[in-house]
Design a protein around this motif. Structure first.
Motif, PDB file in Angstrom:
ATOM      1  N   LYS A  20      59.265  38.326   7.890  1.00 38.11           N
ATOM      2  CA  LYS A  20      60.390  38.086   6.864  1.00 38.11           C
ATOM      3  C   LYS A  20      60.640  36.487   6.692  1.00 38.11           C
ATOM      4  N   ILE A  21      61.062  36.306   5.401  1.00 38.85           N
ATOM      5  CA  ILE A  21      61.218  34.875   5.269  1.00 38.85           C
ATOM      6  C   ILE A  21      62.988  34.721   5.127  1.00 38.85           C
ATOM      7  N   TYR A  22      63.347  33.603   5.649  1.00 39.76           N
ATOM      8  CA  TYR A  22      64.723  33.583   5.713  1.00 39.76           C
ATOM      9  C   TYR A  22      65.131  31.816   5.344  1.00 39.76           C
ATOM     10  N   PRO A  23      65.303  31.729   4.098  1.00 42.16           N
ATOM     11  CA  PRO A  23      65.283  30.474   3.537  1.00 42.16           C
ATOM     12  C   PRO A  23      66.729  29.871   3.715  1.00 42.16           C
ATOM     13  N   ALA A  24      66.801  28.519   3.270  1.00 38.87           N
ATOM     14  CA  ALA A  24      67.891  27.711   3.614  1.00 38.87           C
ATOM     15  C   ALA A  24      69.151  28.228   2.529  1.00 38.87           C
ATOM     16  N   LEU A  25      70.376  28.141   3.106  1.00 38.87           N
ATOM     17  CA  LEU A  25      71.670  28.357   2.263  1.00 38.87           C
ATOM     18  C   LEU A  25      71.787  27.385   1.105  1.00 38.87           C
ATOM     19  N   GLN A  26      72.009  27.892  -0.301  1.00 39.55           N
ATOM     20  CA  GLN A  26      72.214  26.766  -1.136  1.00 39.55           C
ATOM     21  C   GLN A  26      73.517  26.614  -1.303  1.00 39.55           C
TER      22      GLN A  26
END
Length: 159
Positions: free
Chosen positions: A131-137
């Motif tokens: 899975k992908i866990y991107p940065a929080l905007q």
């Protein structure tokens, strides 16, 4: 003597065509991701789009950097099964700064110094368990009643 034997064995393997000199010690370079000049393209080309935000990704950067040529950055993932982690700087000519790969249970931690063109957001995104866990905007400056003080997106101001 051990070193000479290792060098000799590698030379024989190269000579026999078993190893290709350019790829023996380095992973493949994702040129499209590293030459992308905007965040959306860099994240797409490096495979970090979509996914679920996580509070288990920590990014440590200074609020103010005196020298944009040497900005210290530390990133840690506490997500089990982390296989890679990338650092992005939104306003740099080359947005993808680094893409680290971790194997065989290596601790997903990276500490590096990056070059920044100017004041910008610094992001980290993680691949773990398929899975992908991107940065929080987040907005800048942060709102006073921030619901996520353990942010994984930071601003660095240069002066």
């Amino acid at each position: 003597l051990k070193k000479a034997g290792t060098v000799g064995a590698v030379a024989v393997a190269i000579g026999a065509g078993l190893l290709k000199p350019g790829t023996v010690f380095a992973a493949a370079w994702n040129k499209a991701a590293f030459v992308a000049n905007n965040l959306a393209d860099a994240m797409k080309e490096s495979g970090y789009t979509g996914g679920t935000e996580s509070k288990d990704i920590m990014l440590k950067v200074p609020e103010i950097a005196e020298n944009g040529a040497v900005v210290p950055v530390e990133a840690t993932s506490n997500i089990p099964g982390t296989t890679s982690m990338a650092i992005f700087v939104d306003k740099n000519p080359t947005v993808l700064i680094a893409d680290f790969e971790f194997s065989n249970g290596a601790e997903p931690y990276a500490s590096t110094r990056i070059k920044m063109q100017g004041t910008s957001q610094v992001r980290v995104a993680v691949k773990a368990g398929g899975k992908i866990y991107p940065a929080l905007q987040l907005d800048f400056p942060p709102k006073t009643n921030m619901t996520h003080p353990e942010i994984n997106l930071s601003w660095v101001s240069l002066f």
